[in-house]
Design a protein around this motif. Structure first.
Motif, PDB file in Angstrom:
ATOM      1  N   LEU A 179      -7.217 -70.505 -10.635  1.00 61.41           N
ATOM      2  CA  LEU A 179      -7.730 -71.811 -10.245  1.00 61.41           C
ATOM      3  C   LEU A 179      -7.065 -72.192  -8.910  1.00 61.41           C
ATOM      4  N   PRO A 180      -7.447 -71.481  -7.848  1.00 62.28           N
ATOM      5  CA  PRO A 180      -6.763 -71.703  -6.563  1.00 62.28           C
ATOM      6  C   PRO A 180      -7.158 -73.028  -5.915  1.00 62.28           C
ATOM      7  N   SER A 181      -6.218 -73.564  -5.173  1.00 65.18           N
ATOM      8  CA  SER A 181      -6.464 -74.763  -4.373  1.00 65.18           C
ATOM      9  C   SER A 181      -6.067 -74.424  -2.934  1.00 65.18           C
ATOM     10  N   PRO A 182      -6.475 -75.229  -1.979  1.00 61.32           N
ATOM     11  CA  PRO A 182      -6.052 -74.944  -0.599  1.00 61.32           C
ATOM     12  C   PRO A 182      -4.527 -74.870  -0.460  1.00 61.32           C
ATOM     13  N   PRO A 194     -14.334 -72.585 -12.919  1.00 61.81           N
ATOM     14  CA  PRO A 194     -12.925 -72.843 -12.561  1.00 61.81           C
ATOM     15  C   PRO A 194     -11.975 -72.423 -13.649  1.00 61.81           C
ATOM     16  N   LYS A 224     -13.359 -68.352  -4.099  1.00 60.21           N
ATOM     17  CA  LYS A 224     -13.441 -68.996  -5.410  1.00 60.21           C
ATOM     18  C   LYS A 224     -13.030 -70.461  -5.307  1.00 60.21           C
ATOM     19  N   SER A 225     -11.984 -70.741  -4.545  1.00 61.98           N
ATOM     20  CA  SER A 225     -11.518 -72.115  -4.360  1.00 61.98           C
ATOM     21  C   SER A 225     -12.601 -72.982  -3.719  1.00 61.98           C
ATOM     22  N   SER A 277      -2.253 -74.106  -2.923  1.00 60.57           N
ATOM     23  CA  SER A 277      -1.707 -72.915  -3.581  1.00 60.57           C
ATOM     24  C   SER A 277      -2.026 -71.661  -2.770  1.00 60.57           C
ATOM     25  N   LEU A 278      -3.181 -71.624  -2.131  1.00 58.40           N
ATOM     26  CA  LEU A 278      -3.539 -70.478  -1.291  1.00 58.40           C
ATOM     27  C   LEU A 278      -2.605 -70.346  -0.096  1.00 58.40           C
ATOM     28  N   GLY A 311      -2.884 -70.447  -8.484  1.00 57.08           N
ATOM     29  CA  GLY A 311      -2.810 -71.807  -9.008  1.00 57.08           C
ATOM     30  C   GLY A 311      -2.598 -71.938 -10.502  1.00 57.08           C
ATOM     31  N   LEU A 323      -9.878 -65.233  -3.506  1.00 55.41           N
ATOM     32  CA  LEU A 323      -9.359 -66.484  -4.067  1.00 55.41           C
ATOM     33  C   LEU A 323      -9.807 -67.680  -3.234  1.00 55.41           C
ATOM     34  N   ALA A 324      -9.845 -67.505  -1.905  1.00 53.92           N
ATOM     35  CA  ALA A 324     -10.301 -68.594  -1.040  1.00 53.92           C
ATOM     36  C   ALA A 324     -11.776 -68.896  -1.292  1.00 53.92           C
TER      37      ALA A 324
END
Length: 189
Positions: A25-28, A189, A180-181, A30-31, A87, A177-178
């Protein structure tokens, strides 16, 4: 035919990577934070791959002057960065268990192989340089102690050791991951 340790390590890593990606569950934020760890791990691995002459010389310079296993330390940093980027902090526990299982046994096996191949030179090196967590000062062989691997970084060695594969894999993983985010893959999610 018995699978190689490297084959088991890579095969199981792929299976876990797919499961990790699905659960991530990536976020900007966490990336970005994870990418810092991944980049540092790539630098450590790249430096080590550009110094080591696998199976020919005992590497004691470059990152090998700080830890006996800089390639595995770099892999650990890349994996930790991926977990951060994903994340889901609880996946870090699974990563630690996997890393300890696979790389712990690999380091023990390789220590025996290196002792057999390089004898007293490796034993003296092993007494001074930790297996995983780096020492703070550079290892310097005692005066008169025969050493090998006193070479600097070589881009050719980096390429021959195919370390660019780690760079490409890390870039692809962070890129997915980006995506997916950003919601571009249509995955839950």
């Amino acid at each position: 035919m018995k699978p190689s340790h490297r084959g088991v390590r890579i095969g199981s890593a792929w299976i876990l990577a797919i499961a990790f990606f699905w659960l991530a569950l990536p976020s900007p934020f966490s990336l970005r934070l994870g990418a810092v760890f991944v980049a540092f791990g790539l630098v450590v691995r790249g430096w080590a791959a550009g110094v080591v002459k696998k199976d020919r010389e005992l590497a004691v310079s470059g990152p090998y002057a700080f830890t006996r296993n800089p390639l595995y330390l770099g892999s650990f940093l890349i994996g930790a960065g991926a977990v951060i980027a994903g994340g889901r902090p609880w996946l870090g526990l699974l990563f630690l268990a996997y890393f300890a299982w696979v790389y712990g046994s690999t380091m023990v096996r390789e220590t025996g192989e290196l002792e057999e191949r390089f004898g007293d030179g490796y034993r003296r090196y092993k007494e001074s340089v930790p297996a995983f967590l780096p020492r703070l000062t550079r290892f310097r062989p005692a005066a008169g102690q025969p050493t090998r691997g006193e070479t600097g970084f070589s881009p050719g060695r980096y390429l021959r050791n195919r370390e660019y594969e780690a760079l490409l894999g890390a870039a692809a993983g962070l890129g997915l991951l980006a995506l997916k985010s950003a919601g571009w893959l249509g995955l839950p999610p």
